[in-house]
Write an enzyme that holds these catalytic residues in place. Structure first.
Site, PDB file in Angstrom:
ATOM      1  N   PHE A 186       0.838  -1.201   0.000  1.00 38.12           N
ATOM      2  CA  PHE A 186       0.000   0.000   0.000  1.00 38.12           C
ATOM      3  C   PHE A 186       0.872   1.249   0.000  1.00 38.12           C
ATOM      4  O   PHE A 186       0.679   2.153  -0.813  1.00 38.12           O
ATOM      5  CB  PHE A 186      -0.936   0.006   1.212  1.00 38.12           C
ATOM      6  CG  PHE A 186      -2.018   1.051   1.120  1.00 38.12           C
ATOM      7  CD1 PHE A 186      -3.270   0.729   0.595  1.00 38.12           C
ATOM      8  CD2 PHE A 186      -1.795   2.354   1.532  1.00 38.12           C
ATOM      9  CE1 PHE A 186      -4.261   1.696   0.486  1.00 38.12           C
ATOM     10  CE2 PHE A 186      -2.777   3.319   1.428  1.00 38.12           C
ATOM     11  CZ  PHE A 186      -4.020   2.990   0.901  1.00 38.12           C
ATOM     12  N   THR A 213       7.207  -3.038  -1.327  1.00 32.87           N
ATOM     13  CA  THR A 213       8.551  -3.565  -1.370  1.00 32.87           C
ATOM     14  C   THR A 213       9.510  -2.527  -1.949  1.00 32.87           C
ATOM     15  O   THR A 213       9.235  -1.917  -2.978  1.00 32.87           O
ATOM     16  CB  THR A 213       8.599  -4.857  -2.194  1.00 32.87           C
ATOM     17  OG1 THR A 213       7.796  -5.852  -1.549  1.00 32.87           O
ATOM     18  CG2 THR A 213       9.993  -5.396  -2.357  1.00 32.87           C
ATOM     19  N   ASN A 244      -2.621  -7.994  -9.134  1.00 36.74           N
ATOM     20  CA  ASN A 244      -1.655  -6.946  -9.430  1.00 36.74           C
ATOM     21  C   ASN A 244      -0.418  -7.530 -10.077  1.00 36.74           C
ATOM     22  O   ASN A 244      -0.022  -8.664  -9.816  1.00 36.74           O
ATOM     23  CB  ASN A 244      -1.285  -6.181  -8.147  1.00 36.74           C
ATOM     24  CG  ASN A 244      -0.069  -6.745  -7.460  1.00 36.74           C
ATOM     25  OD1 ASN A 244       1.074  -6.449  -7.814  1.00 36.74           O
ATOM     26  ND2 ASN A 244      -0.311  -7.596  -6.454  1.00 36.74           N
ATOM     27  N   PHE A 259       7.108  -4.137  -8.221  1.00 35.40           N
ATOM     28  CA  PHE A 259       7.981  -3.424  -7.276  1.00 35.40           C
ATOM     29  C   PHE A 259       8.290  -1.999  -7.738  1.00 35.40           C
ATOM     30  O   PHE A 259       9.455  -1.567  -7.749  1.00 35.40           O
ATOM     31  CB  PHE A 259       9.296  -4.184  -7.067  1.00 35.40           C
ATOM     32  CG  PHE A 259       9.194  -5.483  -6.327  1.00 35.40           C
ATOM     33  CD1 PHE A 259       8.053  -5.849  -5.634  1.00 35.40           C
ATOM     34  CD2 PHE A 259      10.273  -6.371  -6.319  1.00 35.40           C
ATOM     35  CE1 PHE A 259       7.978  -7.055  -4.951  1.00 35.40           C
ATOM     36  CE2 PHE A 259      10.213  -7.579  -5.641  1.00 35.40           C
ATOM     37  CZ  PHE A 259       9.059  -7.923  -4.951  1.00 35.40           C
ATOM     38  N   ASN A 293       9.974  -3.928   3.884  1.00 35.17           N
ATOM     39  CA  ASN A 293       9.990  -5.105   3.027  1.00 35.17           C
ATOM     40  C   ASN A 293      10.913  -4.827   1.846  1.00 35.17           C
ATOM     41  O   ASN A 293      10.734  -3.830   1.137  1.00 35.17           O
ATOM     42  CB  ASN A 293       8.540  -5.362   2.566  1.00 35.17           C
ATOM     43  CG  ASN A 293       8.375  -6.612   1.749  1.00 35.17           C
ATOM     44  OD1 ASN A 293       8.995  -6.774   0.720  1.00 35.17           O
ATOM     45  ND2 ASN A 293       7.469  -7.482   2.187  1.00 35.17           N
ATOM     46  N   SER A 328       7.088 -12.563  -4.522  1.00 35.19           N
ATOM     47  CA  SER A 328       6.206 -11.897  -5.478  1.00 35.19           C
ATOM     48  C   SER A 328       6.297 -12.606  -6.824  1.00 35.19           C
ATOM     49  O   SER A 328       7.393 -12.948  -7.276  1.00 35.19           O
ATOM     50  CB  SER A 328       6.606 -10.430  -5.648  1.00 35.19           C
ATOM     51  OG  SER A 328       5.922  -9.855  -6.754  1.00 35.19           O
ATOM     52  N   ASN A 347       5.736 -11.180  -9.634  1.00 36.91           N
ATOM     53  CA  ASN A 347       5.799 -10.154 -10.672  1.00 36.91           C
ATOM     54  C   ASN A 347       7.203  -9.688 -11.034  1.00 36.91           C
ATOM     55  O   ASN A 347       7.363  -8.775 -11.838  1.00 36.91           O
ATOM     56  CB  ASN A 347       4.952  -8.946 -10.243  1.00 36.91           C
ATOM     57  CG  ASN A 347       3.499  -9.329 -10.050  1.00 36.91           C
ATOM     58  OD1 ASN A 347       2.930 -10.049 -10.856  1.00 36.91           O
ATOM     59  ND2 ASN A 347       2.897  -8.871  -8.962  1.00 36.91           N
ATOM     60  N   THR A 348       8.223 -10.286 -10.424  1.00 33.81           N
ATOM     61  CA  THR A 348       9.613 -10.029 -10.806  1.00 33.81           C
ATOM     62  C   THR A 348      10.196 -11.333 -11.326  1.00 33.81           C
ATOM     63  O   THR A 348      10.253 -12.321 -10.586  1.00 33.81           O
ATOM     64  CB  THR A 348      10.432  -9.520  -9.607  1.00 33.81           C
ATOM     65  OG1 THR A 348       9.916  -8.250  -9.191  1.00 33.81           O
ATOM     66  CG2 THR A 348      11.903  -9.360  -9.979  1.00 33.81           C
ATOM     67  N   LYS A 382       9.246 -13.568   3.612  1.00 28.16           N
ATOM     68  CA  LYS A 382       7.867 -13.667   3.152  1.00 28.16           C
ATOM     69  C   LYS A 382       7.790 -14.718   2.060  1.00 28.16           C
ATOM     70  O   LYS A 382       8.520 -14.652   1.069  1.00 28.16           O
ATOM     71  CB  LYS A 382       7.371 -12.316   2.626  1.00 28.16           C
ATOM     72  CG  LYS A 382       5.875 -12.293   2.300  1.00 28.16           C
ATOM     73  CD  LYS A 382       5.397 -10.870   2.038  1.00 28.16           C
ATOM     74  CE  LYS A 382       3.886 -10.821   1.872  1.00 28.16           C
ATOM     75  NZ  LYS A 382       3.400  -9.432   1.708  1.00 28.16           N
ATOM     76  N   ASN A 429       2.261 -14.446   0.583  1.00 26.01           N
ATOM     77  CA  ASN A 429       2.180 -13.443  -0.471  1.00 26.01           C
ATOM     78  C   ASN A 429       0.990 -13.765  -1.387  1.00 26.01           C
ATOM     79  O   ASN A 429       0.173 -14.629  -1.080  1.00 26.01           O
ATOM     80  CB  ASN A 429       3.496 -13.424  -1.261  1.00 26.01           C
ATOM     81  CG  ASN A 429       3.828 -12.046  -1.820  1.00 26.01           C
ATOM     82  OD1 ASN A 429       2.949 -11.311  -2.263  1.00 26.01           O
ATOM     83  ND2 ASN A 429       5.102 -11.694  -1.795  1.00 26.01           N
ATOM     84  N   SER A 467      -5.925  -6.098   0.912  1.00 24.87           N
ATOM     85  CA  SER A 467      -6.986  -6.069  -0.101  1.00 24.87           C
ATOM     86  C   SER A 467      -8.341  -5.697   0.492  1.00 24.87           C
ATOM     87  O   SER A 467      -9.112  -4.937  -0.112  1.00 24.87           O
ATOM     88  CB  SER A 467      -7.078  -7.424  -0.808  1.00 24.87           C
ATOM     89  OG  SER A 467      -5.873  -7.719  -1.486  1.00 24.87           O
TER      90      SER A 467
END
Length: 365
Positions: free
Chosen positions: A69, A91, A116, A120, A147, A183, A185-186, A222, A251, A327
């Protein structure tokens, strides 16, 4: 009131733009002294029985805002004003980066969930560290978790150096530090969850944090909900062996099972991490597994699908020392923490416990 505002305004806006607008209003409210005090009095009631000791920290309660957030630590005090017992920022990566191309945040309203693929997006460890260093620390300063993750352009075999850069910059200003290797997304990030890679990484981050601080900064990792149970056991064993302070579970997930949102819409959105209510069952399973495996020797922070006071209470009974959400905040709005605190307080008193700490793990059979 908030649900009306959500349906009339936020629901029709691009989710990322709505986030920035709402976060601006939170920061603006906190900047007005009289309004700040009023909002805190209304939204952040404190029951002494909820006071929580974890990670060597004294917290006003067990419920914090999860990372994502406030990526850059720009609104910590405003978020605390809304009642969060601690705030985890990030992060944060070693280098600044814009994240993935927009659109990259999507609501699944029917599922009370988000997808999402932010990637990052953040201002980088040096700038975030400078902002945290400039904060005045008082007895009312919120507990801050930081984080850290891997910069996207950094090759996987150079990931450790990137994490160490962030750890050295940020550890002096963190009440606890989190290594995010989960995550989706990386590219390549989740490969770092393999214990033969993760163990040395965490060991090096621990040493780096100790080099730049005069006190022990708790270190957590995490993990993803998509890990096999055997991998979760291995990470738990490794964390105990390394003397890690805790694990945050979990996560976002790459899974899409059991959603109410039409499949065509899910396919249209594409890749990204799913968070919110659909994670509830798996996140609870991972928590229970970790608690039994570690036998209370690690601090476990449970996150994923927590929407109500009952959800949070069940996590505490299942062995969570702390809980987090994100969320549901989007769907419930600024009164969310007030409802959670009041609900937790009522359950704690009805169960006859003198403190929230007494309830941790009491539901384990």
């Amino acid at each position: 009131m908030y649900k009306l505002l959500f349906n009339l305004l936020f629901k029709k806006m691009d989710p990322e733009k709505a986030h920035h607008l709402a976060f601006f209003w939170i920061r603006l409210a906190h900047s007005v002294p009289g309004l700040r005090s009023l909002v805190r009095a209304v939204l952040a009631p404190r029951d002494p029985k909820l006071r929580t000791a974890a990670l060597g920290l004294d917290l006003p309660g067990p419920f914090g805002l999860g990372a994502g957030f406030d990526k850059n630590g720009i609104g910590i005090d405003g978020l605390s004003m809304l009642g969060f017992d601690y705030v985890e920022i990030g992060t944060v990566t070693g280098e600044p980066q814009p994240g993935n191309p927009a659109p990259r945040l999507f609501r699944l309203v029917e599922d009370r969930a988000l997808i999402n693929r932010m990637g990052f997006n953040n201002q980088g460890s040096a700038r975030v560290a400078a902002r945290l260093a400039a904060r005045a620390r008082t007895s009312n300063t919120p507990v801050i978790g930081v984080n850290i993750g891997k910069t996207k352009v950094v090759p996987e075999d150079e990931a450790t150096a990137d994490y160490l850069k962030s750890a050295k910059a940020l550890a002096p200003y963190a009440d606890y530090l989190v290594v995010n290797v989960s995550s989706p997304n990386t590219p390549g990030l989740r490969n770092l969850q393999a214990v033969q890679v993760l163990g040395p990484l965490l060991w090096d981050v621990r040493k780096a944090a100790d080099e730049v601080t005069t006190h022990h900064v708790p270190l957590l990792v995490k993990i993803a909900p998509d890990l096999a149970d055997e991998d979760i056991d291995e990470i738990a064993d490794m964390a105990l062996h390394l003397g890690l302070d805790g694990i945050i579970a979990t996560n976002t997930t790459i899974g899409r099972e059991g959603l109410r949102t039409p499949a065509a819409r899910i396919e249209e959105i594409g890749m990204g991490g799913l968070s919110g209510a659909p994670l509830k069952a798996r996140s609870l399973e991972v928590l229970e597994r970790l608690r039994k495996r570690t036998e209370g020797r690690l601090t476990i922070v449970s996150v994923g699908g927590i929407e109500t006071a009952e959800d949070a209470w069940q996590r505490i009974l299942a062995g969570a020392d702390l809980v987090q959400g994100y969320s549901a905040f989007i769907y419930e709005g600024p009164f969310w923490m007030r409802k959670l605190h009041k609900g937790l307080s009522a359950r704690l008193r009805a169960a006859g416990y003198a403190s929230i700490g007494e309830a941790v793990g009491k539901g384990i059979r």
